[in-house]
Design an enzyme around this catalytic site. Structure first.
Site, PDB file in Angstrom:
ATOM      1  N   ARG A  26      29.357   1.144  32.849  1.00 31.76           N
ATOM      2  CA  ARG A  26      28.140   1.428  32.094  1.00 31.76           C
ATOM      3  C   ARG A  26      27.893   0.353  31.035  1.00 31.76           C
ATOM      4  O   ARG A  26      26.745   0.082  30.673  1.00 31.76           O
ATOM      5  CB  ARG A  26      28.235   2.830  31.481  1.00 31.76           C
ATOM      6  N   LYS A  58      44.548   2.116  33.515  1.00 30.39           N
ATOM      7  CA  LYS A  58      44.610   3.190  34.519  1.00 30.39           C
ATOM      8  C   LYS A  58      46.053   3.420  34.948  1.00 30.39           C
ATOM      9  O   LYS A  58      46.864   2.497  34.875  1.00 30.39           O
ATOM     10  CB  LYS A  58      43.813   2.773  35.769  1.00 30.39           C
ATOM     11  N   LYS A 113      26.619  -2.833  39.986  1.00 32.11           N
ATOM     12  CA  LYS A 113      27.841  -3.026  39.197  1.00 32.11           C
ATOM     13  C   LYS A 113      28.786  -3.912  39.992  1.00 32.11           C
ATOM     14  O   LYS A 113      29.068  -3.629  41.157  1.00 32.11           O
ATOM     15  CB  LYS A 113      28.490  -1.665  38.906  1.00 32.11           C
ATOM     16  N   GLU A 149      33.844   0.813  31.708  1.00 32.29           N
ATOM     17  CA  GLU A 149      33.279  -0.539  31.565  1.00 32.29           C
ATOM     18  C   GLU A 149      32.026  -0.753  32.405  1.00 32.29           C
ATOM     19  O   GLU A 149      31.220  -1.617  32.095  1.00 32.29           O
ATOM     20  CB  GLU A 149      34.341  -1.590  31.930  1.00 32.29           C
TER      21      GLU A 149
END
Ligand code: BES
Ligand code: ZN
Ligand code: ZN
Length: 484
Positions: free
Chosen positions: A329, A255, A243, A327
């Site tokens: 995944r 966030k 990732k 995001e």
């Protein structure tokens, strides 16, 4: 730092300082009389008894505790020896001798790596660089093959440093294009073929979920494939996937501000993968390994993807986006879909700072290990013990229902209360997997918020040692045929 193996007694070596690892139950035999006497006193006064983590300095000698001999693991030297680094500075020691006689040969490797890890500083942006004070390190070991172990250790340590260096770069520098360039640089040193796709190529090929995640940023996504064909042509590929979110603000599902700065480390998985690829080449590993890196920046803007968007991924499966902060995944859906279709790997491991829930479950002690193949999971657990990169196996299958969507094949969040968030993240990834696979959630391990004596704060390079131990494991043949 200049390392050498010396097949001598540590007392026969010239050095400004000596490091003496000691077991808890060790006798003072073999020590010079003065030191043996001092040690007896230290024991009486409960200053040093050899417990793991203890250290005591006297007269240019640093005694470090190894704990009980029956539970000794060579990888524990990463921290035990690394932690002497600030003391060596205090002593002003520019030459050091470390006593590894009586310890297994792997100790040579981990002692060297421990010092190199501890000495690492990220000072690219500082006018005044931190000087390296330890110049010469002599590793006292009479073990057969100690020099070979040292040689390999220096390559591994360099790869860990590389991963930390790239990961520590700030997101205004480390854009997806910059990251792809770093991977290309590693490949250009030889033996690796790197392919980089920009946003236009990604669009043409149908990498819609990576594009969606990156759409809120002016720095468009990049997808990188690094091929290292060190094995025979007939051997299947092993895939490692990282990732690479260069900054994760959460996007429209933004966030909270506290600690958002840490989300520059959301590219850690990809940093580890690219560093491992370089090390496989440098170590001349006989295996065919493909490294896949998915880079995007997750920001809110008028063009950002949104909760309720439906995405068609590379392999045709669809995602219902319910939270733009999940995001990782989403980008991995395309990356995994691609790697299984294109390479049919015999084994695949992905590394991702995937969930805060994994930090809640395992803290900064373990990465979460998930997968669909018991043998592969066992191999990674063995590599974990061997390398010192700690993992803990977590459940997955029971959570597959949690990511089923009413209107798409999967949704990108699990239980509404976030229950078992690390497992539902893994269950989502499984929908894009078609072969033996392990997912490592490295969210709690990828960086340190406060410094330790053996490691500065910032990126840790977690996973480099683990993957290299796995890919060079003797017990496992990476060339075995894939399971049907
Ligand atoms: N990059 C984060 C995970 C993360 C959080 C890593 C904190 C390290 C420390 C990831 O993209 C994320 O935001 N995940 C969400 C998932 C949720 C919305 C289902 C999370 O963990 O809150
Ligand atoms: Zn996120
Ligand atoms: Zn993320």
């Amino acid at each position: 730092m200049d390392f050498s193996v010396q097949s001598k007694d540590v007392w026969a070596l010239h050095a400004d300082a000596r490091v003496l690892p000691r077991f808890e139950d060790a006798k003072a035999a073999g020590l010079p009389a003065k030191l043996a006497h001092a040690l007896e006193n230290a024991k009486k006064k409960k200053l040093f008894s050899g417990k793991k983590g203890e250290a005591w300095t006297t007269d240019g000698v640093i005694l470090v505790g190894l704990g009980k001999s029956e539970s000794f693991k060579p990888s524990s030297l990463l921290r035990v020896i690394g932690a002497t680094y600030p003391t060596l500075r205090r002593l002003g020691a520019s030459s050091v001798a470390i006593d590894l006689n009586g310890l297994p040969v792997e100790s040579v490797s981990f002692a060297a790596q421990g010092l190199l890890d501890a000495a690492y500083r990220f000072d690219d942006f500082k006018k005044e660089k931190t000087p390296e004070w330890v110049e010469k390190v002599a590793l006292a070991s009479r073990e057969h093959d100690a020099s070979l172990h040292l040689k390999k250790a220096l390559i591994v340590a360099e790869a860990v440093r590389k991963a930390r260096d790239v990961d520590n770069q700030p997101p205004n520098v480390a854009t997806p294009a910059f990251m792809a360039e770093q991977a290309q640089k590693i490949a250009r040193a030889g033996g690796i073929k790197a392919t980089v796709w920009d946003e236009k190529q990604l669009k043409a090929k149908g990498f819609n979920s990576i594009l969606a995640v990156g759409n809120g940023s002016v720095h468009p996504p990049r997808f990188v494939v690094m091929e290292y064909a060190g094995g025979a042509k007939s051997e299947p590929w092993v895939a490692i996937v990282g990732k690479g979110i260069t900054f994760d603000s959460g996007g429209i599902s933004i966030k909270p501000g506290a600690d958002m700065d840490k989300m520059k480390f959301d590219k850690s998985g990809a940093c580890t993968v690219m560093a491992v690829m370089g090390a496989l080449r440098d170590l001349n590993v006989k295996a065919n390994v493909v490294g896949v890196l998915a880079f995007a920046e997750n920001l809110p803007s008028g063009s950002a993807y949104r909760p309720s968007d439906l995405l068609r991924t590379f392999n045709g499966k669809t995602i219902e986006v319910l939270n733009t902060d999940a995001e990782g995944r989403v980008v991995l859906a395309d990356a995994l879909g691609y790697v299984f279709q294109q390479y049919k790997p015999a084994r695949t491991v992905d590394l991702a700072t995937l969930t805060g829930a994994c930090c809640v479950a395992l803290g900064e002690q373990f990465a979460g290990l998930f997968g669909n193949d018991d043998a592969l999971m066992a191999h990674l657990q063995a590599a974990s013990v061997q390398s010192g990169d700690a993992v803990w196996r977590m459940p997955l299958d029971e959570f597959e229902d949690d990511v089923k969507s009413e209107i798409a094949d999967v949704k990108n969040i699990g239980h509404p209360k976030g229950y078992a968030g690390a497992s539902t993240g893994a269950a989502f990834l499984k929908a894009f997997v078609s072969g033996p696979w392990v997912h490592l959630d490295i969210a709690g391990m990828a960086w340190l918020s406060s410094p330790k004596p053996y490691l500065t704060s910032g990126a840790t390079g977690f996973g480099v040692r683990l993957l290299l131990a796995w890919l060079t494991q003797k017990t496992e043949s990476t060339v075995a045929k894939p399971k049907k």
